[in-house]
Design a protein around this motif. Structure first.
Motif, PDB file in Angstrom:
ATOM      1  N   PHE A  50     -20.292  -1.110  -4.069  1.00  0.00           N
ATOM      2  CA  PHE A  50     -21.454  -1.437  -3.250  1.00  0.00           C
ATOM      3  C   PHE A  50     -21.000  -2.295  -2.056  1.00  0.00           C
ATOM      4  O   PHE A  50     -20.198  -3.213  -2.248  1.00  0.00           O
ATOM      5  CB  PHE A  50     -22.442  -2.233  -4.121  1.00  0.00           C
TER       6      PHE A  50
ATOM      7  N   THR B  80     -28.191   5.513   2.666  1.00  0.00           N
ATOM      8  CA  THR B  80     -27.042   4.777   2.134  1.00  0.00           C
ATOM      9  C   THR B  80     -27.544   3.507   1.459  1.00  0.00           C
ATOM     10  O   THR B  80     -28.716   3.153   1.555  1.00  0.00           O
ATOM     11  CB  THR B  80     -26.096   4.332   3.255  1.00  0.00           C
ATOM     12  N   ASP B  81     -26.621   2.803   0.804  1.00  0.00           N
ATOM     13  CA  ASP B  81     -26.922   1.429   0.421  1.00  0.00           C
ATOM     14  C   ASP B  81     -27.139   0.635   1.704  1.00  0.00           C
ATOM     15  O   ASP B  81     -26.607   0.976   2.763  1.00  0.00           O
ATOM     16  CB  ASP B  81     -25.726   0.808  -0.319  1.00  0.00           C
ATOM     17  N   SER B  82     -27.874  -0.445   1.588  1.00  0.00           N
ATOM     18  CA  SER B  82     -28.015  -1.388   2.701  1.00  0.00           C
ATOM     19  C   SER B  82     -26.829  -2.348   2.651  1.00  0.00           C
ATOM     20  O   SER B  82     -26.510  -2.902   1.601  1.00  0.00           O
ATOM     21  CB  SER B  82     -29.336  -2.143   2.538  1.00  0.00           C
ATOM     22  N   ALA B  83     -26.158  -2.504   3.793  1.00  0.00           N
ATOM     23  CA  ALA B  83     -24.964  -3.366   3.838  1.00  0.00           C
ATOM     24  C   ALA B  83     -25.304  -4.756   4.379  1.00  0.00           C
ATOM     25  O   ALA B  83     -24.508  -5.383   5.060  1.00  0.00           O
ATOM     26  CB  ALA B  83     -23.878  -2.700   4.664  1.00  0.00           C
TER      27      ALA B  83
ATOM     28  N   CYS C 137     -31.029 -11.533  -2.583  1.00  0.00           N
ATOM     29  CA  CYS C 137     -29.873 -11.299  -1.695  1.00  0.00           C
ATOM     30  C   CYS C 137     -30.249 -10.618  -0.388  1.00  0.00           C
ATOM     31  O   CYS C 137     -29.410 -10.515   0.510  1.00  0.00           O
ATOM     32  CB  CYS C 137     -28.780 -10.506  -2.423  1.00  0.00           C
ATOM     33  N   GLY C 138     -31.478 -10.117  -0.269  1.00  0.00           N
ATOM     34  CA  GLY C 138     -31.911  -9.548   1.008  1.00  0.00           C
ATOM     35  C   GLY C 138     -31.578  -8.080   1.199  1.00  0.00           C
ATOM     36  O   GLY C 138     -31.872  -7.510   2.249  1.00  0.00           O
ATOM     37  N   THR C 139     -30.959  -7.447   0.192  1.00  0.00           N
ATOM     38  CA  THR C 139     -30.617  -6.026   0.304  1.00  0.00           C
ATOM     39  C   THR C 139     -31.883  -5.175   0.390  1.00  0.00           C
ATOM     40  O   THR C 139     -32.824  -5.374  -0.376  1.00  0.00           O
ATOM     41  CB  THR C 139     -29.786  -5.589  -0.924  1.00  0.00           C
ATOM     42  N   TYR C 140     -31.867  -4.216   1.344  1.00  0.00           N
ATOM     43  CA  TYR C 140     -33.006  -3.302   1.510  1.00  0.00           C
ATOM     44  C   TYR C 140     -32.795  -2.054   0.646  1.00  0.00           C
ATOM     45  O   TYR C 140     -31.659  -1.659   0.389  1.00  0.00           O
ATOM     46  CB  TYR C 140     -33.117  -2.856   2.967  1.00  0.00           C
ATOM     47  N   TYR C 141     -33.890  -1.439   0.272  1.00  0.00           N
ATOM     48  CA  TYR C 141     -33.826  -0.193  -0.488  1.00  0.00           C
ATOM     49  C   TYR C 141     -34.780   0.841   0.070  1.00  0.00           C
ATOM     50  O   TYR C 141     -35.922   0.536   0.386  1.00  0.00           O
ATOM     51  CB  TYR C 141     -34.165  -0.441  -1.977  1.00  0.00           C
ATOM     52  N   PHE C 142     -34.293   2.063   0.178  1.00  0.00           N
ATOM     53  CA  PHE C 142     -35.133   3.208   0.500  1.00  0.00           C
ATOM     54  C   PHE C 142     -34.561   4.428  -0.199  1.00  0.00           C
ATOM     55  O   PHE C 142     -33.381   4.729   0.004  1.00  0.00           O
ATOM     56  CB  PHE C 142     -35.218   3.467   2.003  1.00  0.00           C
TER      57      PHE C 142
ATOM     58  N   ARG D  62     -29.090  -3.510  -6.965  1.00  0.00           N
ATOM     59  CA  ARG D  62     -27.827  -2.804  -7.197  1.00  0.00           C
ATOM     60  C   ARG D  62     -26.625  -3.505  -6.574  1.00  0.00           C
ATOM     61  O   ARG D  62     -25.499  -2.996  -6.635  1.00  0.00           O
ATOM     62  CB  ARG D  62     -27.933  -1.370  -6.674  1.00  0.00           C
ATOM     63  N   ASN D  63     -26.834  -4.657  -5.948  1.00  0.00           N
ATOM     64  CA  ASN D  63     -25.720  -5.475  -5.471  1.00  0.00           C
ATOM     65  C   ASN D  63     -25.040  -6.070  -6.709  1.00  0.00           C
ATOM     66  O   ASN D  63     -25.686  -6.752  -7.503  1.00  0.00           O
ATOM     67  CB  ASN D  63     -26.282  -6.578  -4.567  1.00  0.00           C
ATOM     68  N   PRO D  64     -23.712  -5.811  -6.904  1.00  0.00           N
ATOM     69  CA  PRO D  64     -23.051  -6.275  -8.133  1.00  0.00           C
ATOM     70  C   PRO D  64     -23.041  -7.793  -8.274  1.00  0.00           C
ATOM     71  O   PRO D  64     -22.816  -8.311  -9.376  1.00  0.00           O
ATOM     72  CB  PRO D  64     -21.628  -5.714  -8.012  1.00  0.00           C
TER      73      PRO D  64
ATOM     74  N   GLN E 198     -29.060  -2.278   8.047  1.00  0.00           N
ATOM     75  CA  GLN E 198     -27.671  -1.824   7.846  1.00  0.00           C
ATOM     76  C   GLN E 198     -27.634  -0.659   6.852  1.00  0.00           C
ATOM     77  O   GLN E 198     -26.943  -0.685   5.828  1.00  0.00           O
ATOM     78  CB  GLN E 198     -26.791  -2.978   7.369  1.00  0.00           C
ATOM     79  N   MET E 199     -28.395   0.374   7.209  1.00  0.00           N
ATOM     80  CA  MET E 199     -28.615   1.491   6.292  1.00  0.00           C
ATOM     81  C   MET E 199     -28.784   2.765   7.116  1.00  0.00           C
ATOM     82  O   MET E 199     -29.365   2.725   8.206  1.00  0.00           O
ATOM     83  CB  MET E 199     -29.905   1.194   5.505  1.00  0.00           C
TER      84      MET E 199
END
Lengths: 394, 141
Positions: free
Chosen positions: A246, A258-261, B27-32, B40-42, B94-95
């Motif tokens: 990831f 994609t995953d969001s980076a 953590c601020g991760t976006y999902y679509f 899903r961020n480890p 960032q996706m």
């Protein structure tokens, strides 16, 4: 690292094609051929590791047991590995673990498939929670992904459709004399350009077909190999089956994003597969004599060449144009003819790559022989974070 | 306005349509499509998410088209018309997000780096018209 190595005593394949038979027949034919090549009696095999197939009903889900029964139950232990396109490598990894732990001396690894015609499609029904259903509903098929990667190469590196066609022409020339290949015709760049556009810039002849086929190998401990006088058999020096890390950089089948980076750096998956294999084998790309890579599309072969670090990013098309990836060149790619000449038989394909390396390292590849081949590497990638890279040493 | 091609993926708002994503509150991760159960961020074990609209425009990363009619569950126009497909990179998230390109825009009209905007367009459904999101090049951007 030699304490992690196992020997390849024998290999065998059922020719690829669209034969319409039960997958078990292909697997049994490949297994018998591998047993004969190894000179090992069937009853000496104590572990049967099958690559699973999801399109052939229950026997496909328990492929290891299915093949063991077909060859004649003799009390061996069995295993079935399903890992999409990497199923064969995962089955091989299971056999290696069994052998290296001392739990058995000799194992059979086998994969076979019977495939339907046309586009691969999702299971029936209204299933909006399944990403595979979602993307098909939106009109995004497998060639869409291959074409997005291909177009990206054109936009970033200046590759052209003619560069992609050159891969097909090269692989067609390689596979022309391979008795196990399905397509045996020396296609020209004009043939590729005249084929129907499927997903711009990829034409029908840029994209691999689905095929029936079977591949198998007999592997053993080095002690057992020496005991039966095969101490110089090719060895498996590495099997990498790592997942992506990831955040995954590319939009991968069957996802629509994609995953969001934002919280973690974007990382490439394909390149991670051989990187782990090189580390495990304690060698580098400069040691490689030849590679078998997963050319689901012609353009994807160019990506793999760079992922294997066999040339710098963006230089694979020039390498191909210069003839360096042809048999006789600096680093032959897909001497077997690749998926371009075989089409894909999912659970057998990663094993077929290892079969080719074995013949090459023994100097038994006939007209497609790579002179002086010492070390070979495979690479493949499939759905849901599965992929593999195997290194074979003479 | 027709019903969406798939429920919950985007807002049916003709003036300012948005893709409906979610964002990990830790953590601020976006999902679509949306993720609301596990991050899903480890390095993150959060189970709390906020629903968020995704950016309405982004940069064209790559593109292609579909020259052959896809199998079901795709519902095609009769007769089938090839359509372009875009992979658009959203800066804030960032996706990269896929989607069809609006009717009348083909691969020859596209180039990586173009600014693309989200719009709605009617498409055939199993039992009548539906609406879906599409990417449209922004003129003069």
């Amino acid at each position: 690292m030699s304490n992690n190595e196992i020997a390849i005593l024998g290999v065998g394949m059922h020719p690829w094609g669209k034969w319409g038979k039960n997958f078990v027949e292909y697997g049994v034919a490949a297994a018998r051929s591998a047993l004969q090549d190894a000179g090992v009696p069937w009853r000496d095999v104590r572990f049967v590791s099958g690559g699973g197939t999801v399109r052939c009903g229950y026997p496909g889900y328990v492929a290891g047991a299915t093949f063991a029964q077909a060859l004649g139950w003799q009390g061996a232990e069995v295993n079935t590995s399903y890992a999409a396109c990497a199923s064969g490598s995962q089955a091989l990894a299971a056999a290696r673990a069994k052998i290296l732990s001392g739990a058995c001396d000799v194992a059979l690894v086998v994969g076979a498939d019977t495939t339907p015609k046309g586009f691969l499609k999702p299971a029936d029904g209204e299933r909006p929670d399944d990403p595979d259903w979602v993307r098909f509903r939106l009109g995004i098929t497998n060639p869409t992904y291959f074409a997005l990667y291909a177009r990206r190469r054109m936009e970033v590196y200046g590759d052209t459709p003619a560069d992609f066609a050159a891969v097909k022409v090269k692989n067609a020339a390689h596979g022309f004399t391979n008795p196990n290949a399905r397509y045996k015709r020396k296609f020209s760049a004009e043939d590729v350009a005249a084929s129907a556009m499927v997903a711009d810039p990829l034409r029908l002849m840029d994209i691999c077909a689905t095929s029936d086929g079977g591949a198998a190998m007999i592997v053993s401990s080095l002690d057992y190999a020496r005991k039966i006088g095969k101490g110089d058999a090719p060895r498996i020096a590495a099997i990498s089956t790592v997942t992506p890390t990831f955040a995954s950089e590319l939009v991968e089948m069957p996802d629509i994003a994609t995953d969001s980076a934002v919280a973690a750096e974007a990382r490439p998956f394909r390149a991670a597969l051989p990187a782990k294999a090189y580390e495990e084998a304690g060698i580098g790309p400069e040691d490689i004599s030849l590679a078998e890579v997963y050319d689901l599309s012609t353009a994807l072969e160019l990506d793999w060449i760079e992922d294997l670090q066999l040339c710098a990013r963006g230089e694979a098309a020039a390498l191909t144009r210069a003839g360096e990836t042809s048999v006789g060149g600096r680093i032959p790619i897909n001497a077997s003819g690749g998926l371009a000449c075989f089409g894909e038989a999912v659970p057998a394909q990663a094993l077929a790559q290892v079969c080719e390396l074995t013949w090459q390292l023994r100097g038994q590849a006939g007209e497609r022989q790579v002179a002086g081949a010492k070390v070979g590497i495979t690479a493949n990638q499939g759905l849901f974070g599965h992929g593999s890279s195997v290194i074979v040493k003479a | 306005m027709n019903a969406p091609i798939i429920e919950g993926l985007f807002s049916v708002d003709a003036a300012e349509p948005v893709l409906l994503g979610s964002r990990c509150s830790a953590c601020g991760t976006y999902y679509f499509p949306k993720q609301s159960n596990y991050c899903r961020n480890p390095d993150c074990d959060s189970e709390r998410f906020d629903e968020v609209p995704l950016s309405r425009s982004g940069t064209l990363w790559s593109f292609t088209n579909a020259c052959y009619q896809p199998p079901a569950p795709y519902v095609a126009e009769e007769p089938f018309e090839p359509y372009a497909i875009a992979a658009v990179k959203l800066e804030r998230e960032q996706m990269i997000v896929l989607g069809q390109v609006v009717k009348g825009v083909g691969v020859d009209d596209l180039a990586a780096g173009m600014t693309m905007r989200l719009v709605l367009e009617d498409v055939p459904g199993v039992d009548g018209e539906r609406v879906t999101w599409k990417w449209q090049p922004v003129e003069g951007a």
